[in-house]
Write a protein that holds these residues in place. Sequence first.
Motif, PDB file in Angstrom:
ATOM      1  N   LYS A   1       0.836  -1.213   0.000  1.00 17.86           N
ATOM      2  CA  LYS A   1       0.000   0.000   0.000  1.00 17.86           C
ATOM      3  C   LYS A   1       0.865   1.256   0.000  1.00 17.86           C
ATOM      4  CE  LYS A   1      -3.930   2.206   2.324  1.00 17.86           C
ATOM      5  NZ  LYS A   1      -3.356   3.559   2.217  1.00 17.86           N
ATOM      6  N   GLU A   2       1.959   1.247   0.753  1.00 19.26           N
ATOM      7  CA  GLU A   2       2.831   2.421   0.775  1.00 19.26           C
ATOM      8  C   GLU A   2       3.382   2.690  -0.625  1.00 19.26           C
ATOM      9  OE1 GLU A   2       6.177   3.964   3.745  1.00 19.26           O
ATOM     10  OE2 GLU A   2       6.942   2.346   2.466  1.00 19.26           O
ATOM     11  N   ILE A   3       3.816   1.639  -1.311  1.00 25.60           N
ATOM     12  CA  ILE A   3       4.353   1.813  -2.668  1.00 25.60           C
ATOM     13  C   ILE A   3       3.263   2.305  -3.611  1.00 25.60           C
ATOM     14  CG2 ILE A   3       5.408   0.646  -4.639  1.00 25.60           C
ATOM     15  CD1 ILE A   3       6.661  -1.323  -2.625  1.00 25.60           C
ATOM     16  N   ASP A   4       2.090   1.708  -3.538  1.00 26.75           N
ATOM     17  CA  ASP A   4       0.996   2.116  -4.427  1.00 26.75           C
ATOM     18  C   ASP A   4       0.575   3.558  -4.169  1.00 26.75           C
ATOM     19  OD1 ASP A   4       1.052  -0.365  -5.554  1.00 26.75           O
ATOM     20  OD2 ASP A   4      -0.757  -1.128  -4.557  1.00 26.75           O
ATOM     21  N   ASP A   5       0.566   3.975  -2.897  1.00 22.57           N
ATOM     22  CA  ASP A   5       0.159   5.354  -2.565  1.00 22.57           C
ATOM     23  C   ASP A   5       1.187   6.375  -3.054  1.00 22.57           C
ATOM     24  OD1 ASP A   5      -2.122   4.408  -1.376  1.00 22.57           O
ATOM     25  OD2 ASP A   5      -1.400   4.613   0.687  1.00 22.57           O
ATOM     26  N   ILE A   6       2.461   6.031  -2.939  1.00 26.07           N
ATOM     27  CA  ILE A   6       3.517   6.994  -3.261  1.00 26.07           C
ATOM     28  C   ILE A   6       3.926   6.938  -4.729  1.00 26.07           C
ATOM     29  CG2 ILE A   6       5.948   7.570  -2.806  1.00 26.07           C
ATOM     30  CD1 ILE A   6       5.416   6.774   0.129  1.00 26.07           C
ATOM     31  N   VAL A   7       3.998   5.725  -5.270  1.00 23.70           N
ATOM     32  CA  VAL A   7       4.489   5.541  -6.640  1.00 23.70           C
ATOM     33  C   VAL A   7       3.364   5.268  -7.625  1.00 23.70           C
ATOM     34  CG1 VAL A   7       6.041   4.183  -8.108  1.00 23.70           C
ATOM     35  CG2 VAL A   7       6.660   4.638  -5.715  1.00 23.70           C
ATOM     36  N   GLY A   8       2.380   4.482  -7.174  1.00 24.41           N
ATOM     37  CA  GLY A   8       1.304   4.073  -8.068  1.00 24.41           C
ATOM     38  C   GLY A   8       1.667   2.804  -8.819  1.00 24.41           C
ATOM     39  N   CYS A   9       0.789   2.415  -9.730  1.00 23.96           N
ATOM     40  CA  CYS A   9       0.981   1.177 -10.502  1.00 23.96           C
ATOM     41  C   CYS A   9       1.251   1.434 -11.978  1.00 23.96           C
ATOM     42  CB  CYS A   9      -0.252   0.287 -10.362  1.00 23.96           C
ATOM     43  SG  CYS A   9      -0.530  -0.299  -8.673  1.00 23.96           S
ATOM     44  N   ASN A  10       1.451   2.694 -12.337  1.00 20.73           N
ATOM     45  CA  ASN A  10       1.658   3.027 -13.748  1.00 20.73           C
ATOM     46  C   ASN A  10       3.088   3.418 -14.068  1.00 20.73           C
ATOM     47  OD1 ASN A  10      -1.077   2.619 -14.537  1.00 20.73           O
ATOM     48  ND2 ASN A  10      -1.600   4.542 -13.496  1.00 20.73           N
ATOM     49  N   ARG A  11       3.961   3.305 -13.105  1.00 22.29           N
ATOM     50  CA  ARG A  11       5.399   3.494 -13.328  1.00 22.29           C
ATOM     51  C   ARG A  11       6.150   2.678 -12.290  1.00 22.29           C
ATOM     52  NH1 ARG A  11       8.293   6.748  -9.806  1.00 22.29           N
ATOM     53  NH2 ARG A  11       7.087   8.081  -8.394  1.00 22.29           N
ATOM     54  N   LEU A  12       7.423   2.417 -12.568  1.00 24.01           N
ATOM     55  CA  LEU A  12       8.242   1.661 -11.632  1.00 24.01           C
ATOM     56  C   LEU A  12       8.850   2.573 -10.575  1.00 24.01           C
ATOM     57  CD1 LEU A  12      10.110  -0.692 -14.139  1.00 24.01           C
ATOM     58  CD2 LEU A  12       8.201  -1.288 -12.626  1.00 24.01           C
ATOM     59  N   VAL A  13       9.012   2.030  -9.385  1.00 21.88           N
ATOM     60  CA  VAL A  13       9.643   2.785  -8.305  1.00 21.88           C
ATOM     61  C   VAL A  13      11.077   3.103  -8.697  1.00 21.88           C
ATOM     62  CG1 VAL A  13      10.395   0.707  -7.064  1.00 21.88           C
ATOM     63  CG2 VAL A  13      10.051   2.833  -5.806  1.00 21.88           C
ATOM     64  N   GLU A  14      11.530   4.308  -8.363  1.00 23.35           N
ATOM     65  CA  GLU A  14      12.878   4.759  -8.680  1.00 23.35           C
ATOM     66  C   GLU A  14      13.608   5.132  -7.393  1.00 23.35           C
ATOM     67  OE1 GLU A  14      14.117   4.556 -11.578  1.00 23.35           O
ATOM     68  OE2 GLU A  14      12.340   4.335 -12.861  1.00 23.35           O
ATOM     69  N   GLU A  15      14.911   5.330  -7.508  1.00 20.52           N
ATOM     70  CA  GLU A  15      15.701   5.693  -6.335  1.00 20.52           C
ATOM     71  C   GLU A  15      15.224   7.008  -5.715  1.00 20.52           C
ATOM     72  OE1 GLU A  15      19.887   5.636  -7.062  1.00 20.52           O
ATOM     73  OE2 GLU A  15      19.923   3.499  -7.569  1.00 20.52           O
TER      74      GLU A  15
END
Length: 520
Positions: free
Chosen positions: A343-357
Amino acid sequence: MTIQPSIIIGIILFLLLVKLVKKKNSTKSYQLPPGPTPLPFLGCMIQLLQNKPIFRWIHKLMDDYNSSIICLRLGPSTHVIAVSCPTIACEFLKTQDEVFASRAETISAYLISNNYRATIMSPFGDQWRMMRGFLNENMLSSSAHKWLQPKRNEEANHLLCYINNQIQKQNTPTKGALINIRFLCQHFCANVLKKLIFGKRFFGEGHEDGGPGDEDIEHASALFTILTYHYGFCISNYFPWLRGRTDFDGHEKIMRDAIKIVQKYHDPLIEERIQAWKKGARTEVKDILDKLITHENSKLTPEEIKAQILEIMIAIIDNPSNAIEWAMAEMISEPLILNRAIKEIDDIVGCNRLVEESDVPQLNYIKACIKESFRLHPFSAFNVPHVSLKDTIVAGYFIPKGSHVLLSRLGLGRNPNVWNDPMRFDPDRYLVNTGKQVVLSDHDLRILSFSTGKRGCPGVILGSTITTMLLTRMIQGFAWETPHNEPKIKLVENHDNLHLAKPLVAVAKPRLPQEIYPTS
């Protein structure tokens, strides 16, 4: 009346002698930390050889003596001091950092550092200062970290490609694929390091699915063998005259053989690159090896370059891979923790791009999970030994010059006087101060992830980034669950080391739109 110069000199010498005797008595009047009574010449070597694994025996002694600091004399003169209290640990590495800034001259340190030519293993002195300064300025600075980011990004993408390829290969997009997470984590870390240092992911061709080939599997295995035996208690460490004569425990041969394997892959690349720069065939600095070769202020010898590269490899490959395997095991076993991280990743990054540094500073819960894994599941029981440069007093105990000081990663991280319910995996421990970023280091030494002081790990930024991106990409890109025939993961550590007793294997299923995944 004129006082003769000889009388003045005599008085000065007398006063100096009195001062020296007082100083000597002031330390000798203190006792050594508690510990078993040593035998003449042998010390506690017999007990050490009878109680394997040795790290568990040392921790049992600390329990038996009910002391967070104990002393073992090994061989005729080496005092080994083990510590499990953060306050005492800080006295060693912060209050008296200058006194304990040296390293033990052991057979493993000698072999790894190619006769103490690199940074981590070298005793305190000019060579250490030079190599440490070079490391901080050219390889592990914030500017170097930014310069090397594209290479780390490439390997983060390759990680997703590899997992996706396993799913395609098993032809089970909806059911997912079995992934050996230990294998995945170890080789991701190895690939990142090879990319940063040599500019290449593999020493061989690699497999079509993006996995390592036989050459890279052999290389990584040798690195972990070096780490295992570097943290071992070799007999010749305490009887130096045995080195090169009698290898009682086989330790020296195992180390030499493993280092020879690593050198088989490193040395030809290093020598070829040195020649390329000499002949003008290479003119652009593209990776860490280029930095090492082209350093201007004080040219490094080929032997120094080779030693430093080996040290970087073993310094960074271990903690990230072990911590993420354990973190994944704990999180899959506790779905509430895993779902909260997702949930933290989805809230901050979303599902339409990859997490970055650049997202990492905001991912506090993810970092809290990693920090909890560092605390509860360290790769090794102790740090690399610090050595006292003079007699001193710590925590009211006499610590002789030349003592080997071992801070217990287990004792600090699982200390019940510091941590509530210390054997429970609880990332919320680090989220009490809302609005404050979670960092993976702890300068108060309640956990020993990157240490502190002059001998603190200079690769904190790099190690933290590699670890966080590994876990975040895995969790963002895939849903993870236990294999259908194993409904529960056994969170049991190996008796002989602190790894999971059985390599973690879990099912990965894609959870992002297919077009988001990188393709190789």
